[in-house]
Structure formats: C-alpha cells, structure tokens
Scaffold this active site. Structure first.
Site, PDB file in Angstrom:
ATOM      1  N   TYR A   1     -29.312  -2.277  -5.250  1.00 36.15           N
ATOM      2  CA  TYR A   1     -28.846  -0.886  -5.336  1.00 36.15           C
ATOM      3  C   TYR A   1     -27.510  -0.747  -4.590  1.00 36.15           C
ATOM      4  CZ  TYR A   1     -28.959   4.215  -5.189  1.00 36.15           C
ATOM      5  OH  TYR A   1     -28.652   5.552  -5.323  1.00 36.15           O
TER       6      TYR A   1
ATOM      7  N   HIS B   1     -23.699   0.053  -6.179  1.00 37.21           N
ATOM      8  CA  HIS B   1     -22.921   1.217  -5.722  1.00 37.21           C
ATOM      9  C   HIS B   1     -21.627   0.798  -5.026  1.00 37.21           C
ATOM     10  CE1 HIS B   1     -26.326   3.642  -6.892  1.00 37.21           C
ATOM     11  NE2 HIS B   1     -25.542   4.694  -6.766  1.00 37.21           N
TER      12      HIS B   1
ATOM     13  N   TYR C   1     -19.980  12.910  -1.823  1.00 36.59           N
ATOM     14  CA  TYR C   1     -21.295  12.472  -2.292  1.00 36.59           C
ATOM     15  C   TYR C   1     -21.747  11.295  -1.428  1.00 36.59           C
ATOM     16  CZ  TYR C   1     -24.746  11.325  -6.021  1.00 36.59           C
ATOM     17  OH  TYR C   1     -25.873  11.086  -6.756  1.00 36.59           O
TER      18      TYR C   1
ATOM     19  N   TRP D   1     -24.470   4.475 -16.931  1.00 39.00           N
ATOM     20  CA  TRP D   1     -24.808   4.249 -15.516  1.00 39.00           C
ATOM     21  C   TRP D   1     -26.317   4.375 -15.312  1.00 39.00           C
ATOM     22  CZ3 TRP D   1     -22.770   2.040 -11.452  1.00 39.00           C
ATOM     23  CH2 TRP D   1     -23.328   2.267 -10.190  1.00 39.00           C
ATOM     24  N   TRP D   2     -26.914   5.401 -15.897  1.00 42.07           N
ATOM     25  CA  TRP D   2     -28.369   5.552 -15.763  1.00 42.07           C
ATOM     26  C   TRP D   2     -29.095   4.341 -16.323  1.00 42.07           C
ATOM     27  CZ3 TRP D   2     -28.957  11.280 -17.729  1.00 42.07           C
ATOM     28  CH2 TRP D   2     -28.476  12.146 -16.747  1.00 42.07           C
TER      29      TRP D   2
END
Length: 104
Positions: free
Chosen positions: A18, A22, A41, A76-77
């Site tokens: 993860y 990112h 964010y 992206w999802w």
C-alpha cells in the site's frame, strides 16, 4: 475549506505494498484530485487493526462527486482493490469519521 475524514480498511499483510503504491502515486491521479478541489490529503495507518484513517480538505466548489465516474479514478481503484476492503465497483469502502474535537 471543509475538512473531511474517513476510515478505510487494509487487508492484513498489505502495508508495505500500500505504501509503495502511494509513494508512486500517478501524476494524473494527483492532478485529478487537485482539480476536483481536494487538497492536504493524508492517510494514516493503525498498524494494530490495519485501519487507514484519511483526512482531506475540500474546496467550497469541490467536484469530489464527479470522481467515481472518471477513468483515472476507476483505474486507481482497480489497481488498489487487492490491498483493501472495497465495494463491488472496487471503490474503497469508507466509514465516515465524526468530528469530536478541534484545537485551532
């Protein structure tokens, strides 16, 4: 600016991947988020529960509601779906967080 906070759930054993994904966030995704009125964010991990806690700022005229239909967001999802709990369309499951305290 409005602050929006929510929780997501990472699958066990997926922390390193993860973070890696990112750290290499696609420039077109970052631009899409900014263009939609999202800024500042951040995502935080609770290593014990694998819960992800996110906060972001939304501009008054934000277009966050348009993101689920955008091809970059959908890619992206799909790219992230194997790492976390997702809805049937691969959108990450989100649980809203309720503001309880703020020290300006």
């Amino acid at each position: 600016m409005e602050t929006h906070a929510f929780r997501m759930q990472l699958k066990p054993g997926m922390v390193d991947e993860y973070r890696r994904r990112h750290d290499a966030i696609w420039p077109e995704l970052a631009a899409l988020l900014r263009d939609a009125g999202i800024s500042d964010y951040s995502i935080f991990l609770d290593p014990e529960s694998h819960a992800l806690f996110a906060t972001l700022k939304l501009a008054a005229d934000n277009r966050r509601d348009t993101l689920p239909a955008h091809p970059v967001m959908l890619r992206w999802w799909d790219h992230m779906a194997d790492l976390m709990e997702v809805e049937p369309d691969n959108k990450p499951r989100e649980w809203p967080l309720v503001p309880m305290f703020h020290l300006p």
